[in-house]
Design a protein around this motif. Structure first.
Motif, PDB file in Angstrom:
ATOM      1  N   ILE A  80       3.976  -5.617 -11.497  1.00 29.99           N
ATOM      2  CA  ILE A  80       3.156  -4.412 -11.454  1.00 29.99           C
ATOM      3  C   ILE A  80       2.237  -4.394 -12.665  1.00 29.99           C
ATOM      4  CG2 ILE A  80       3.172  -1.883 -11.492  1.00 29.99           C
ATOM      5  CD1 ILE A  80       5.878  -1.982 -10.110  1.00 29.99           C
ATOM      6  N   CYS A  81       0.941  -4.343 -12.389  1.00 28.37           N
ATOM      7  CA  CYS A  81      -0.032  -4.257 -13.471  1.00 28.37           C
ATOM      8  C   CYS A  81      -0.013  -2.840 -14.036  1.00 28.37           C
ATOM      9  CB  CYS A  81      -1.437  -4.613 -12.985  1.00 28.37           C
ATOM     10  SG  CYS A  81      -2.679  -4.427 -14.296  1.00 28.37           S
ATOM     11  N   GLN A  82       0.218  -2.757 -15.332  1.00 26.03           N
ATOM     12  CA  GLN A  82       0.347  -1.442 -15.957  1.00 26.03           C
ATOM     13  C   GLN A  82      -0.983  -0.731 -16.101  1.00 26.03           C
ATOM     14  OE1 GLN A  82       2.458  -3.145 -19.342  1.00 26.03           O
ATOM     15  NE2 GLN A  82       4.253  -1.888 -18.862  1.00 26.03           N
ATOM     16  N   PRO A  97       0.802  -1.224   0.000  1.00 29.01           N
ATOM     17  CA  PRO A  97       0.000   0.000   0.000  1.00 29.01           C
ATOM     18  C   PRO A  97       0.836   1.277   0.000  1.00 29.01           C
ATOM     19  CG  PRO A  97       0.008  -0.966   2.182  1.00 29.01           C
ATOM     20  CD  PRO A  97       0.762  -1.908   1.295  1.00 29.01           C
ATOM     21  N   SER A  98       0.135   2.363  -0.294  1.00 27.85           N
ATOM     22  CA  SER A  98       0.693   3.699  -0.174  1.00 27.85           C
ATOM     23  C   SER A  98       0.412   4.237   1.224  1.00 27.85           C
ATOM     24  CB  SER A  98       0.049   4.624  -1.205  1.00 27.85           C
ATOM     25  OG  SER A  98      -1.339   4.742  -0.942  1.00 27.85           O
ATOM     26  N   ALA A  99       1.058   5.366   1.552  1.00 26.87           N
ATOM     27  CA  ALA A  99       0.803   6.000   2.843  1.00 26.87           C
ATOM     28  C   ALA A  99      -0.681   6.343   2.971  1.00 26.87           C
ATOM     29  CB  ALA A  99       1.657   7.252   2.984  1.00 26.87           C
ATOM     30  N   ARG A 148      -1.904  -2.584  -9.528  1.00 23.08           N
ATOM     31  CA  ARG A 148      -1.750  -3.572  -8.469  1.00 23.08           C
ATOM     32  C   ARG A 148      -0.320  -4.056  -8.461  1.00 23.08           C
ATOM     33  NH1 ARG A 148      -5.089  -8.875  -7.830  1.00 23.08           N
ATOM     34  NH2 ARG A 148      -5.349  -8.799 -10.101  1.00 23.08           N
ATOM     35  N   ILE A 149       0.191  -4.358  -7.290  1.00 20.39           N
ATOM     36  CA  ILE A 149       1.524  -4.946  -7.178  1.00 20.39           C
ATOM     37  C   ILE A 149       1.369  -6.328  -6.575  1.00 20.39           C
ATOM     38  CG2 ILE A 149       3.840  -4.719  -6.208  1.00 20.39           C
ATOM     39  CD1 ILE A 149       3.332  -1.740  -5.950  1.00 20.39           C
ATOM     40  N   LEU A 150       1.836  -7.334  -7.285  1.00 17.01           N
ATOM     41  CA  LEU A 150       1.748  -8.702  -6.795  1.00 17.01           C
ATOM     42  C   LEU A 150       3.135  -9.204  -6.414  1.00 17.01           C
ATOM     43  CD1 LEU A 150      -0.569 -10.177  -9.592  1.00 17.01           C
ATOM     44  CD2 LEU A 150      -1.249  -9.157  -7.405  1.00 17.01           C
TER      45      LEU A 150
END
Lengths: 130, 130
Positions: free
Chosen positions: B82-84, B25-27, B88-90
């Motif tokens: 990383i889905c372009q 996640p991001s901040a 999403r980052i898997l």
DNA sequence: AGTTGAATTAGTAATTGTTATTGATTTTGA
DNA sequence: TCAAAATCAATAACAATTACTAATTCAACT
């Protein structure tokens, strides 16, 4: 369309500046580099043209290092090395690691994704900093 | 005498939120996640504590994707996807590729650098987006 | 329990890299 | 030659992040 039109003098200069170095520069660096010879250049123009180069496949982003996006006009697939102290980015010979289509295919099969490209980056200290 | 202060309740909650997901996640995401249970939380506190975790080795940055820094509390070395499209980052299984100390040593010898770590990222479309 | 001092915090302001807008200028093509 | 399109510099706008400040919390020691 861009491809049919010749580059403007400034676009040409921005591309030349990017292509003439292996420093993987930021927009800021390109701007500072060209300012003496093109006093009327604006930073926005550099940003815009770097985006154009990405779109038409003349350049790619090496990532955002230390808050600034860094660019590369070398479109050959090759790993990078980033110095954690001075943030220099070095090209590494592709021979040290180059996953082929077979790895892409395996990932697609096993992980249910479609793989278009990859990026391999090593981190550490460069010769000057260590 | 040296302070034996434990993590504050908020620092603990921020770490728990980060460690409980594989969304990288991001901040912002962490902040939104915790706001219901910690109404007094401020976004700056999330940013500050994520930095703390990076410093003390409890988390790492997965890079800046779509303008936002993304974090991971999984400190095991593993490649990312990383889905372009949806960003999403898997996590990918480390088995598909894991260069060993031998590659590090070769790079150090051949390229005059010291290698501390690497990051391997694949790009493409995730199962939902393709 | 009270005191102390450093760590931590919320809230806000400031900073920074980047993008969008604007209005002027140049180039293109007919 | 002329109008449409492209390009530009300058500036404003924007979003993510960081810095600052005063207030609060917390463990260590009375």
């Amino acid at each position: 369309m861009q491809s049919k039109r010749n580059f403007s003098a400034k676009r040409e200069a921005i591309y030349a500046a990017l292509a003439s170095t292996t420093l993987h520069p930021s927009a800021e660096w390109v701007y500072e580099q060209l300012k003496p010879e093109l006093p009327g250049l604006s930073l926005g123009t550099v940003y815009r043209n770097l985006s154009v180069f990405k779109e038409i496949g003349l350049a790619r982003s090496v990532g955002i290092i230390n808050g600034q996006e860094r660019f590369d006009a070398n479109m050959m697939q090759h790993p990078h090395f980033i110095c954690q102290k001075c943030f220099r980015i070095l090209d590494l010979p592709a021979g040290y690691y180059s996953p082929g289509k077979n790895l892409y295919k395996m990932l697609e099969r096993e992980c249910d994704i479609s793989v278009e490209m990859h990026s391999m980056t090593f981190y550490g200290l460069c010769s000057r900093c260590r």
